[in-house]
Write a protein that holds these residues in place. Structure first.
Motif, PDB file in Angstrom:
ATOM      1  N   SER A  67      -3.652   3.240  -1.383  1.00  0.00           N
ATOM      2  CA  SER A  67      -4.312   2.331  -2.312  1.00  0.00           C
ATOM      3  C   SER A  67      -3.449   1.096  -2.471  1.00  0.00           C
ATOM      4  O   SER A  67      -2.224   1.141  -2.288  1.00  0.00           O
ATOM      5  CB  SER A  67      -4.547   3.006  -3.670  1.00  0.00           C
ATOM      6  OG  SER A  67      -3.328   3.438  -4.228  1.00  0.00           O
ATOM      7  N   ASP A  71      -1.344  -1.343  -4.238  1.00  0.00           N
ATOM      8  CA  ASP A  71      -0.521  -1.092  -5.422  1.00  0.00           C
ATOM      9  C   ASP A  71       0.370  -2.281  -5.762  1.00  0.00           C
ATOM     10  O   ASP A  71       1.445  -2.116  -6.331  1.00  0.00           O
ATOM     11  CB  ASP A  71       0.336   0.157  -5.196  1.00  0.00           C
ATOM     12  CG  ASP A  71       0.811   0.785  -6.490  1.00  0.00           C
ATOM     13  OD1 ASP A  71       0.125   0.627  -7.514  1.00  0.00           O
ATOM     14  OD2 ASP A  71       1.877   1.426  -6.481  1.00  0.00           O
ATOM     15  N   LEU A 120      -9.044  -2.025   0.631  1.00  0.00           N
ATOM     16  CA  LEU A 120      -8.262  -1.367  -0.405  1.00  0.00           C
ATOM     17  C   LEU A 120      -8.167  -2.343  -1.567  1.00  0.00           C
ATOM     18  O   LEU A 120      -7.757  -3.500  -1.381  1.00  0.00           O
ATOM     19  CB  LEU A 120      -6.874  -0.997   0.099  1.00  0.00           C
ATOM     20  CG  LEU A 120      -6.809   0.034   1.218  1.00  0.00           C
ATOM     21  CD1 LEU A 120      -5.349   0.367   1.533  1.00  0.00           C
ATOM     22  CD2 LEU A 120      -7.568   1.300   0.881  1.00  0.00           C
ATOM     23  N   VAL A 132       0.847  -1.189   0.000  1.00  0.00           N
ATOM     24  CA  VAL A 132       0.000   0.000   0.000  1.00  0.00           C
ATOM     25  C   VAL A 132       0.879   1.234   0.000  1.00  0.00           C
ATOM     26  O   VAL A 132       1.849   1.317   0.764  1.00  0.00           O
ATOM     27  CB  VAL A 132      -0.921   0.018   1.240  1.00  0.00           C
ATOM     28  CG1 VAL A 132      -1.715   1.313   1.317  1.00  0.00           C
ATOM     29  CG2 VAL A 132      -1.857  -1.185   1.216  1.00  0.00           C
ATOM     30  N   ARG A 185      -5.442  -0.979  -7.973  1.00  0.00           N
ATOM     31  CA  ARG A 185      -5.688   0.150  -8.871  1.00  0.00           C
ATOM     32  C   ARG A 185      -5.767  -0.336 -10.299  1.00  0.00           C
ATOM     33  O   ARG A 185      -5.056  -1.252 -10.687  1.00  0.00           O
ATOM     34  CB  ARG A 185      -4.547   1.168  -8.739  1.00  0.00           C
ATOM     35  CG  ARG A 185      -4.585   1.897  -7.414  1.00  0.00           C
ATOM     36  CD  ARG A 185      -3.764   3.138  -7.426  1.00  0.00           C
ATOM     37  NE  ARG A 185      -2.309   2.845  -7.379  1.00  0.00           N
ATOM     38  CZ  ARG A 185      -1.381   3.764  -7.198  1.00  0.00           C
ATOM     39  NH1 ARG A 185      -1.744   5.019  -7.028  1.00  0.00           N
ATOM     40  NH2 ARG A 185      -0.123   3.457  -7.146  1.00  0.00           N
TER      41      ARG A 185
END
Length: 264
Positions: free
Chosen positions: A194, A196, A261, A188, A264
């Motif tokens: 987010s 990642d 979360l 994160v 992306r």
């Protein structure tokens, strides 16, 4: 008050009646040990540190100057009920760290595992459950009721929102606000955190088999392409050969009041 004969206590330290000080403990100058504190063998409390409340500290833990452990929660709902702070063995609790006791509404116990490193100025709030080998870097703060599983690293100046779960082996980048659950072995980063990727460096350092890492990569890609929970439920129903994949799926499908979360 029970002080083992092998304990070394500086003449300026205050150890209140009722405290239990184990073998080979060392209490430094101007430290304060409250009446309900229990220190296991080999605990060192350095100068000007405060250990108070119903606090237990496991063997070999070192508490550095100006840390404050076992003070009451920073929670307006707290009404003085009896709650505890339980800290495991061989932790390093650095300068100005604060760890609070629990609340009646959160189970009554703040718990910290073994072999952690809590760097200067970080905070563990009421009712948190912190696993083994956790690292909280300077200035990071974990709000109330959070669950931080084993082998997690939280970067400097980061904040973890109350009730958030962070899965085993995850890593949080510096200056990041985490407001939702983080899957095991997740990476994160970003000011508003987010998901990642995966903590590949951590997995490799722990010697995780390449096939397991590949399976986690495939899982991450699958979770990136559809509805997060529905994809996890479908994959769980199909079954998984990888222990690491099952761990992530169980975490996603487990009980939580928060969202996740997502990639992306």
């Amino acid at each position: 008050m029970a002080i083992h004969s092998s304990a070394e206590i500086h003449s300026s330290a205050v150890v209140e009646p009722g405290a239990v000080i184990g073998p080979d403990c060392r209490i430094g100058p101007f430290a304060l040990i409250g009446p309900e504190v229990r220190l296991a063998a080999g605990v060192e409390v350095k100068s000007h540190a405060v250990v108070t409340g119903q606090t237990e500290i496991g063997e070999g833990t070192v508490v550095f100057p100006f840390a404050v452990l076992g003070e009451v929660p920073q929670d307006l709902k707290f009404k003085g009920e009896t709650t505890r702070l339980v800290i495991g063995a061989r932790n390093r609790i650095r300068e100005h760290v604060t760890m609070n006791t629990g609340t009646a509404g959160g189970g009554g116990v703040t718990r910290v595992g073994d072999d952690g490193l809590f760097m200067a100025g970080c905070h563990v709030a009421h009712d948190c459950q912190i696993g083994d080998r956790v690292i909280l870097v300077n200035g990071s703060a974990v709000a109330g009721h959070c669950v931080i599983e084993d082998d997690v690293i939280v970067g400097g100046m980061s904040g973890i929102h109350q009730w958030v779960r962070i899965g085993r082996g995850a890593i949080i980048g510096a200056v990041t606000m985490v407001t939702a659950d983080v899957i095991p072995h997740g990476l994160v980063q970003g000011p508003r955190g987010s998901l990642d990727g995966l903590n590949l460096v951590g997995l490799k350092r722990r010697g995780v088999d390449k096939a397991e890492i590949a399976a986690l990569r495939d899982l991450y890609m699958a979770l990136s392409e559809g509805n997060f929970r529905e994809t996890a439920r479908r994959l769980a129903d199909e079954g998984a050969d990888s222990n690491y994949v099952r761990e992530v799926l169980d975490f996603i499908l487990g009980p939580s009041d928060r969202s996740f979360l997502t990639p992306r």
